[in-house]
Write a protein that holds these residues in place. Structure first.
Motif: not given
Length: 114
Positions: A1-22
């Motif tokens: 089981x993967x445990x990932x921290x919740x993403x608080x926002x999608x403010x930067x492009x790296x945040x968006x890519x990482x969130x989508x990948x997760x």
């Protein structure tokens, strides 16, 4: 089981890519979603789920996974698969077909033009 921290926002492009990948990974490895083909994209501050789910329960589970990971709007463009196996091709029954008769022609060689 993967445990990932919740993403608080999608403010930067790296945040968006990482969130989508997760989210894509969480959906891909979720029990019950093995037959689904769901893609994840971040568009205008929302998470967009698109693709094909095997049934409505699988679609709802994918939406719940994405909703549980991000604190933003989730848009679902997931369609339900009419056929359980999207990669199967109709089978042709040749059992009642007549056998080919006669000889087959030899392949013709191409003519040269000058």
């Amino acid at each position: 089981m993967l445990f990932l921290a919740k993403s608080p926002s999608l403010t930067t492009s790296s945040d968006r890519y990482a969130t989508c990948a997760a989210i894509r990974c969480l959906i891909a490895y979720a029990e019950g979603l093995e037959d689904c083909h769901i893609d994840v994209a971040a568009i205008e501050g929302a998470i967009v789920l698109s693709g094909v789910a095997s049934n409505d329960e699988a679609r709802q589970q994918a939406i719940a996974i994405a909703s549980g990971y991000v604190r933003t709007r989730i848009v679902s463009n997931i369609t339900l698969r009419a056929d359980r196996d999207p990669f199967s091709h109709p089978q042709i029954d040749l059992s009642n077909s007549p056998a080919p008769s006669g000889q087959t022609a030899a392949p013709k060689t191409p003519k040269e033009t000058s």
